[in-house]
Design a protein around this motif. Structure first.
Motif, PDB file in Angstrom:
ATOM      1  N   ALA A 184      36.220  32.233  -8.812  1.00  0.00           N
ATOM      2  CA  ALA A 184      36.256  31.830  -7.321  1.00  0.00           C
ATOM      3  C   ALA A 184      35.183  30.510  -7.459  1.00  0.00           C
ATOM      4  CB  ALA A 184      35.609  32.544  -6.910  1.00  0.00           C
ATOM      5  N   HIS A 185      33.954  30.172  -8.268  1.00  0.00           N
ATOM      6  CA  HIS A 185      33.221  28.947  -7.967  1.00  0.00           C
ATOM      7  C   HIS A 185      33.151  27.834  -9.039  1.00  0.00           C
ATOM      8  CE1 HIS A 185      30.859  31.535  -6.079  1.00  0.00           C
ATOM      9  NE2 HIS A 185      30.588  32.250  -6.415  1.00  0.00           N
ATOM     10  N   VAL A 186      34.331  27.716  -9.992  1.00  0.00           N
ATOM     11  CA  VAL A 186      34.995  26.795 -11.021  1.00  0.00           C
ATOM     12  C   VAL A 186      36.290  26.079 -10.554  1.00  0.00           C
ATOM     13  CG1 VAL A 186      34.026  25.709 -13.633  1.00  0.00           C
ATOM     14  CG2 VAL A 186      32.736  27.358 -12.459  1.00  0.00           C
ATOM     15  N   PRO A 187      36.675  25.622 -10.017  1.00  0.00           N
ATOM     16  CA  PRO A 187      37.665  25.242  -9.605  1.00  0.00           C
ATOM     17  C   PRO A 187      38.677  24.720 -11.664  1.00  0.00           C
ATOM     18  CG  PRO A 187      36.469  22.731  -9.134  1.00  0.00           C
ATOM     19  CD  PRO A 187      35.388  24.119  -9.555  1.00  0.00           C
ATOM     20  N   ASN A 188      38.207  23.572 -11.806  1.00  0.00           N
ATOM     21  CA  ASN A 188      38.763  23.721 -13.930  1.00  0.00           C
ATOM     22  C   ASN A 188      38.735  25.140 -14.746  1.00  0.00           C
ATOM     23  OD1 ASN A 188      38.959  22.798 -16.116  1.00  0.00           O
ATOM     24  ND2 ASN A 188      37.813  22.348 -16.346  1.00  0.00           N
ATOM     25  N   GLY A 189      40.249  25.834 -14.608  1.00  0.00           N
ATOM     26  CA  GLY A 189      40.699  26.569 -15.125  1.00  0.00           C
ATOM     27  C   GLY A 189      40.811  27.665 -14.362  1.00  0.00           C
ATOM     28  N   ARG A 190      40.815  27.605 -13.284  1.00  0.00           N
ATOM     29  CA  ARG A 190      40.463  28.202 -12.630  1.00  0.00           C
ATOM     30  C   ARG A 190      42.096  29.991 -12.946  1.00  0.00           C
ATOM     31  NH1 ARG A 190      40.239  27.437  -6.372  1.00  0.00           N
ATOM     32  NH2 ARG A 190      38.134  27.046  -7.077  1.00  0.00           N
ATOM     33  N   PRO A 222      31.403  17.302 -27.626  1.00  0.00           N
ATOM     34  CA  PRO A 222      30.612  17.184 -26.377  1.00  0.00           C
ATOM     35  C   PRO A 222      31.158  16.199 -25.253  1.00  0.00           C
ATOM     36  CG  PRO A 222      29.350  16.192 -28.353  1.00  0.00           C
ATOM     37  CD  PRO A 222      30.285  16.656 -28.862  1.00  0.00           C
ATOM     38  N   GLY A 223      31.554  15.079 -25.918  1.00  0.00           N
ATOM     39  CA  GLY A 223      33.010  14.320 -25.205  1.00  0.00           C
ATOM     40  C   GLY A 223      34.229  15.189 -24.917  1.00  0.00           C
ATOM     41  N   GLY A 224      34.176  15.846 -25.335  1.00  0.00           N
ATOM     42  CA  GLY A 224      35.908  17.233 -25.058  1.00  0.00           C
ATOM     43  C   GLY A 224      35.214  17.735 -23.833  1.00  0.00           C
ATOM     44  N   ALA A 225      36.636  17.596 -22.896  1.00  0.00           N
ATOM     45  CA  ALA A 225      35.837  18.315 -20.724  1.00  0.00           C
ATOM     46  C   ALA A 225      36.847  19.376 -21.259  1.00  0.00           C
ATOM     47  CB  ALA A 225      36.339  16.968 -19.693  1.00  0.00           C
ATOM     48  N   HIS A 226      37.844  19.635 -22.043  1.00  0.00           N
ATOM     49  CA  HIS A 226      38.561  20.778 -22.470  1.00  0.00           C
ATOM     50  C   HIS A 226      38.015  21.765 -23.061  1.00  0.00           C
ATOM     51  CE1 HIS A 226      40.903  19.029 -19.498  1.00  0.00           C
ATOM     52  NE2 HIS A 226      41.581  18.666 -20.304  1.00  0.00           N
ATOM     53  N   ARG A 227      36.876  21.179 -24.186  1.00  0.00           N
ATOM     54  CA  ARG A 227      37.168  21.794 -25.037  1.00  0.00           C
ATOM     55  C   ARG A 227      35.703  22.994 -24.819  1.00  0.00           C
ATOM     56  NH1 ARG A 227      38.892  24.084 -28.260  1.00  0.00           N
ATOM     57  NH2 ARG A 227      37.713  25.304 -29.688  1.00  0.00           N
ATOM     58  N   PRO A 228      35.254  23.090 -24.005  1.00  0.00           N
ATOM     59  CA  PRO A 228      34.199  25.061 -23.453  1.00  0.00           C
ATOM     60  C   PRO A 228      35.171  25.544 -23.014  1.00  0.00           C
ATOM     61  CG  PRO A 228      32.494  23.187 -22.415  1.00  0.00           C
ATOM     62  CD  PRO A 228      34.193  21.975 -23.363  1.00  0.00           C
ATOM     63  N   LEU A 229      36.448  24.768 -22.365  1.00  0.00           N
ATOM     64  CA  LEU A 229      37.308  26.090 -21.645  1.00  0.00           C
ATOM     65  C   LEU A 229      37.916  27.054 -22.694  1.00  0.00           C
ATOM     66  CD1 LEU A 229      38.560  27.244 -18.870  1.00  0.00           C
ATOM     67  CD2 LEU A 229      39.665  25.467 -19.095  1.00  0.00           C
ATOM     68  N   ALA A 251      34.775  40.515 -13.914  1.00  0.00           N
ATOM     69  CA  ALA A 251      33.775  40.311 -12.588  1.00  0.00           C
ATOM     70  C   ALA A 251      33.263  38.841 -12.889  1.00  0.00           C
ATOM     71  CB  ALA A 251      33.068  40.760 -12.588  1.00  0.00           C
ATOM     72  N   ALA A 252      32.862  38.274 -14.397  1.00  0.00           N
ATOM     73  CA  ALA A 252      32.409  37.255 -14.968  1.00  0.00           C
ATOM     74  C   ALA A 252      32.717  36.049 -14.614  1.00  0.00           C
ATOM     75  CB  ALA A 252      31.971  37.057 -16.218  1.00  0.00           C
ATOM     76  N   PHE A 253      34.332  36.451 -15.048  1.00  0.00           N
ATOM     77  CA  PHE A 253      35.666  35.388 -14.526  1.00  0.00           C
ATOM     78  C   PHE A 253      36.107  35.872 -13.653  1.00  0.00           C
ATOM     79  CE2 PHE A 253      37.007  36.321 -20.091  1.00  0.00           C
ATOM     80  CZ  PHE A 253      36.805  35.308 -19.888  1.00  0.00           C
ATOM     81  N   LEU A 254      36.145  36.644 -12.977  1.00  0.00           N
ATOM     82  CA  LEU A 254      36.002  36.663 -11.025  1.00  0.00           C
ATOM     83  C   LEU A 254      35.137  35.363 -10.391  1.00  0.00           C
ATOM     84  CD1 LEU A 254      37.492  40.288 -10.703  1.00  0.00           C
ATOM     85  CD2 LEU A 254      38.855  37.940  -9.941  1.00  0.00           C
ATOM     86  N   LEU A 255      34.557  35.009 -10.769  1.00  0.00           N
ATOM     87  CA  LEU A 255      33.456  35.338  -9.641  1.00  0.00           C
ATOM     88  C   LEU A 255      33.215  33.717 -10.595  1.00  0.00           C
ATOM     89  CD1 LEU A 255      29.840  37.098 -10.273  1.00  0.00           C
ATOM     90  CD2 LEU A 255      31.503  36.039  -8.381  1.00  0.00           C
ATOM     91  N   ALA A 256      33.589  33.452 -11.959  1.00  0.00           N
ATOM     92  CA  ALA A 256      33.661  31.921 -12.609  1.00  0.00           C
ATOM     93  C   ALA A 256      35.072  31.346 -12.097  1.00  0.00           C
ATOM     94  CB  ALA A 256      34.068  31.976 -13.812  1.00  0.00           C
TER      95      ALA A 256
END
Length: 184
Positions: A86-92, A33-40, A79-84
């Motif tokens: 475009a909208h989320v700068p982290n891990g673009r 939960p505390g790791g910012a990079h873990r979901p990516l 398509a999901a990766f392209l949308l993500a």
């Protein structure tokens, strides 16, 4: 794919091993939960598992699976990766790489099952070799870059053990994508 059967099976084993490794890493990685990079990292593990296992299935089954199945399996995540991206700068950049991989898999599946004919050959000569060449260059450069990251660590030593495993999986899949594109 259109290569020799032995090459297809070896590619399938290599891709299945890399995909399974990513799947195991995804299953055993905690949701920190505390790791910012873990979901990516979890997203990356899931995408790489899908790509590795999909590459293995495509290398073995080839054109026997309908193109709509491949298009859905790889086109929707692309398509999901392209949308993500475009909208989320982290891990673009990472998401764009996964989108390119998924689109390349869709392209290969549709090319494998494309009808042959005189008009098709004329259209393929205009656009498809150029796209295939661009994808070959991309995955060759990616494999070289990933391999150099695997060999280089901050201390200048070879990365051994589980710390280099994600890079080794990425290297394997980059080489696998290159080989699949080459045998089209």
């Amino acid at each position: 794919m259109h290569g020799p059967a032995l090459v297809n099976w070896l590619l399938a084993l290599l891709a299945a091993g890399a995909g399974t490794s990513c799947l195991v890493r995804l299953r055993h990685s905690p949701c920190a939960p505390g790791g910012a990079h873990r979901p990516l990292a979890r997203e990356s593990d899931a995408a790489e598992a899908l790509m590795g296992l999909g590459m293995a299935a495509m290398a073995v089954t080839g054109a026997t699976v309908p193109p709509a199945v491949w298009a859905g399996l790889f086109g929707l995540p692309a398509a999901a990766f392209l949308l993500a991206a475009a909208h989320v700068p982290n891990g673009r950049a990472h998401r764009l790489h996964h989108a390119v991989g998924a689109l390349a898999m869709t392209y290969m599946a549709l090319t494998m099952t494309a009808p042959s004919g005189h008009a098709h050959h004329r259209a393929a000569a205009l656009g498809l070799p150029l796209l295939t060449g661009a994808l070959l260059l991309y995955f060759a450069a990616y494999a070289v870059w990933t391999g150099s990251r695997l060999l280089r660590t901050p201390t200048g030593t070879l990365a051994l053990g589980t710390t280099g495993l994600p890079q080794a999986c990425r290297l394997t899949m980059g080489i696998g994508m290159f080989a699949m594109l080459l045998t089209m």
